[in-house]
Write an enzyme that holds these catalytic residues in place. Structure first.
Site, PDB file in Angstrom:
ATOM      1  N   GLY A   2       0.776  -1.235   0.000  1.00  0.00           N
ATOM      2  CA  GLY A   2       0.000   0.000   0.000  1.00  0.00           C
ATOM      3  C   GLY A   2       0.806   1.284   0.000  1.00  0.00           C
ATOM      4  O   GLY A   2       0.374   2.295  -0.537  1.00  0.00           O
ATOM      5  N   GLU A  26       4.088   3.786   6.114  1.00  0.00           N
ATOM      6  CA  GLU A  26       2.864   3.013   5.909  1.00  0.00           C
ATOM      7  C   GLU A  26       1.874   3.803   5.058  1.00  0.00           C
ATOM      8  O   GLU A  26       1.978   5.028   4.951  1.00  0.00           O
ATOM      9  CB  GLU A  26       2.216   2.734   7.273  1.00  0.00           C
ATOM     10  CG  GLU A  26       2.291   1.298   7.722  1.00  0.00           C
ATOM     11  CD  GLU A  26       1.265   0.401   7.047  1.00  0.00           C
ATOM     12  OE1 GLU A  26       1.038   0.531   5.825  1.00  0.00           O
ATOM     13  OE2 GLU A  26       0.698  -0.443   7.744  1.00  0.00           O
ATOM     14  N   ASP A  27       0.911   3.119   4.482  1.00  0.00           N
ATOM     15  CA  ASP A  27      -0.120   3.802   3.713  1.00  0.00           C
ATOM     16  C   ASP A  27      -1.157   4.460   4.616  1.00  0.00           C
ATOM     17  O   ASP A  27      -1.440   5.636   4.512  1.00  0.00           O
ATOM     18  CB  ASP A  27      -0.796   2.832   2.724  1.00  0.00           C
ATOM     19  CG  ASP A  27      -1.250   1.530   3.376  1.00  0.00           C
ATOM     20  OD1 ASP A  27      -1.150   1.386   4.614  1.00  0.00           O
ATOM     21  OD2 ASP A  27      -1.711   0.637   2.645  1.00  0.00           O
ATOM     22  N   ASP A  51      -5.356   2.268  10.560  1.00  0.00           N
ATOM     23  CA  ASP A  51      -6.764   2.050  10.907  1.00  0.00           C
ATOM     24  C   ASP A  51      -6.824   1.696  12.389  1.00  0.00           C
ATOM     25  O   ASP A  51      -6.941   2.583  13.234  1.00  0.00           O
ATOM     26  CB  ASP A  51      -7.334   0.957  10.003  1.00  0.00           C
ATOM     27  CG  ASP A  51      -8.812   0.742  10.221  1.00  0.00           C
ATOM     28  OD1 ASP A  51      -9.399   1.405  11.096  1.00  0.00           O
ATOM     29  OD2 ASP A  51      -9.408  -0.095   9.518  1.00  0.00           O
ATOM     30  N   LYS A  98      -6.662   7.188   9.870  1.00  0.00           N
ATOM     31  CA  LYS A  98      -8.105   7.065  10.051  1.00  0.00           C
ATOM     32  C   LYS A  98      -8.409   7.374  11.497  1.00  0.00           C
ATOM     33  O   LYS A  98      -7.960   6.655  12.394  1.00  0.00           O
ATOM     34  CB  LYS A  98      -8.530   5.627   9.740  1.00  0.00           C
ATOM     35  CG  LYS A  98      -9.557   5.527   8.662  1.00  0.00           C
ATOM     36  CD  LYS A  98     -10.046   4.112   8.503  1.00  0.00           C
ATOM     37  CE  LYS A  98     -10.083   3.769   7.030  1.00  0.00           C
ATOM     38  NZ  LYS A  98     -10.707   2.460   6.788  1.00  0.00           N
ATOM     39  N   PHE A 111     -13.838   3.741   3.949  1.00  0.00           N
ATOM     40  CA  PHE A 111     -12.910   2.881   3.221  1.00  0.00           C
ATOM     41  C   PHE A 111     -12.440   3.602   1.957  1.00  0.00           C
ATOM     42  O   PHE A 111     -13.236   3.970   1.105  1.00  0.00           O
ATOM     43  CB  PHE A 111     -13.553   1.542   2.860  1.00  0.00           C
ATOM     44  CG  PHE A 111     -12.513   0.545   2.446  1.00  0.00           C
ATOM     45  CD1 PHE A 111     -11.788  -0.146   3.399  1.00  0.00           C
ATOM     46  CD2 PHE A 111     -12.226   0.337   1.109  1.00  0.00           C
ATOM     47  CE1 PHE A 111     -10.792  -1.034   3.026  1.00  0.00           C
ATOM     48  CE2 PHE A 111     -11.226  -0.549   0.728  1.00  0.00           C
ATOM     49  CZ  PHE A 111     -10.512  -1.238   1.687  1.00  0.00           C
ATOM     50  N   ARG A 127      -5.231   0.307  -6.872  1.00  0.00           N
ATOM     51  CA  ARG A 127      -4.007   0.885  -6.293  1.00  0.00           C
ATOM     52  C   ARG A 127      -3.412   1.976  -7.188  1.00  0.00           C
ATOM     53  O   ARG A 127      -2.761   2.901  -6.722  1.00  0.00           O
ATOM     54  CB  ARG A 127      -2.931  -0.197  -6.108  1.00  0.00           C
ATOM     55  CG  ARG A 127      -3.206  -1.172  -5.003  1.00  0.00           C
ATOM     56  CD  ARG A 127      -1.951  -2.005  -4.744  1.00  0.00           C
ATOM     57  NE  ARG A 127      -2.232  -3.230  -4.017  1.00  0.00           N
ATOM     58  CZ  ARG A 127      -2.315  -3.324  -2.695  1.00  0.00           C
ATOM     59  NH1 ARG A 127      -2.156  -2.258  -1.956  1.00  0.00           N
ATOM     60  NH2 ARG A 127      -2.548  -4.478  -2.117  1.00  0.00           N
TER      61      ARG A 127
HETATM   62  P1  IMP Z   1      -4.331  -1.467  10.869  1.00  0.00           P
HETATM   63  O1  IMP Z   1      -3.351  -2.545  11.256  1.00  0.00           O
HETATM   64  O2  IMP Z   1      -5.726  -1.752  11.340  1.00  0.00           O
HETATM   65  O3  IMP Z   1      -3.857  -0.079  11.252  1.00  0.00           O
HETATM   66  O4  IMP Z   1      -4.510  -1.563   9.310  1.00  0.00           O
HETATM   67  C1  IMP Z   1      -3.584  -1.053   8.474  1.00  0.00           C
HETATM   68  C2  IMP Z   1      -3.688  -1.680   7.102  1.00  0.00           C
HETATM   69  O5  IMP Z   1      -5.025  -1.968   6.714  1.00  0.00           O
HETATM   70  C3  IMP Z   1      -3.193  -0.689   6.088  1.00  0.00           C
HETATM   71  O6  IMP Z   1      -1.807  -0.834   5.899  1.00  0.00           O
HETATM   72  C4  IMP Z   1      -3.988  -1.022   4.852  1.00  0.00           C
HETATM   73  O7  IMP Z   1      -3.327  -2.008   4.109  1.00  0.00           O
HETATM   74  C5  IMP Z   1      -5.284  -1.570   5.383  1.00  0.00           C
HETATM   75  N1  IMP Z   1      -6.370  -0.550   5.365  1.00  0.00           N
HETATM   76  C6  IMP Z   1      -6.911   0.079   6.432  1.00  0.00           C
HETATM   77  N2  IMP Z   1      -7.872   0.946   6.060  1.00  0.00           N
HETATM   78  C7  IMP Z   1      -7.933   0.875   4.712  1.00  0.00           C
HETATM   79  C8  IMP Z   1      -8.743   1.566   3.713  1.00  0.00           C
HETATM   80  O8  IMP Z   1      -9.598   2.429   3.998  1.00  0.00           O
HETATM   81  N3  IMP Z   1      -8.517   1.231   2.433  1.00  0.00           N
HETATM   82  C9  IMP Z   1      -7.585   0.293   2.064  1.00  0.00           C
HETATM   83  N4  IMP Z   1      -6.818  -0.359   2.948  1.00  0.00           N
HETATM   84  C10 IMP Z   1      -6.987  -0.071   4.258  1.00  0.00           C
HETATM   85 MG    MG Z   2      -0.882  -1.777   4.136  1.00  0.00          MG
END
Ligand code: IMP
Ligand code: MG
Length: 183
Positions: free
Chosen positions: A48, A103-104, A107, A135, A156, A169
């Site tokens: 990402g 990181e992208d 969440d 987020k 999302f 992407r």
């Molecule tokens: P976390 O571990 O819950 O913080 O999730 C992080 C990962 O979930 C990111 O690196 C993304 O790959 C994916 N992710 C979280 N939210 C989104 C979104 O809105 N769109 C696409 N990918 C997401």
């Molecule tokens: Mg990711």
């Protein structure tokens, strides 16, 4: 799941190509100032962060080296499953280095929290975390990122590296996906 084309599947554009470029330029300057004189080890969390990472590194006016890792945290549909796995590790020695994890999107924060804990065991001089999007979800003990591009509501998003079911992407902007696509 309904995947057609960006034209049909995008609900609205949240950040344009120009808005992203301007913000990445600011982040690049901030990071350049932070590591002035000491080349950081820039680490991209695939897949990402790929576009964000390469844009960000080119906005930094400092020596650096780069590596690419892959973590898999996600996803059943559009919801986090809560478990993180390192799929591809770094092969560069981090001892006494300034490590920057790129990181992208954050969440739940679980992915970055896991990676920071893991890399901390390798004795880096420092670890700095950067995410294009944060987020802004209300969760206790959520990971606090050092630098972020934009805070966004709990929607999302796709594009600029972010995928849904591995599509979209390559969109040059960040957009919200229509609900009908993941129902
Ligand atoms: P976390 O571990 O819950 O913080 O999730 C992080 C990962 O979930 C990111 O690196 C993304 O790959 C994916 N992710 C979280 N939210 C989104 C979104 O809105 N769109 C696409 N990918 C997401
Ligand atoms: Mg990711």
């Amino acid at each position: 799941m309904l995947i057609r084309s960006a034209k049909e599947d995008v609900k609205y554009v949240m950040f344009s190509r120009e808005q992203i470029a301007a913000r990445v330029r600011e982040l690049g300057s901030a990071l350049t100032a932070k590591f002035n004189g000491e080349p950081p080890l820039m680490i991209c969390v695939l897949r990402g962060a790929a576009f964000f990472f390469t844009d960000l590194c080119r906005e930094m006016d400092t020596l650096m080296d780069m590596d690419f890792i892959a973590a898999s945290s996600y996803y059943k549909g559009t919801k986090s499953t809560g478990s993180v796995r390192l799929v591809k590790d770094s092969s560069i020695d981090m001892e006494n280095r300034h490590v920057v994890l790129v990181e992208d999107i954050i969440d739940s924060g679980l992915t970055l929290e896991y990676l920071v804990k893991l890399f901390a065991t390798r004795n880096p001089k420092s670890i700095t975390t950067v995410a294009m999007l944060d987020k802004d979800v209300q969760k206790p003990n959520r990971f606090d990122v050092d630098f972020y591009g934009f805070k966004i509501p709990d929607e999302f998003v796709i594009g600029y590296g972010l995928d849904y079911a591995d599509y979209y992407r390559n969109l040059p902007y960040i957009a919200v996906l229509k609900e009908e696509c993941y129902q």
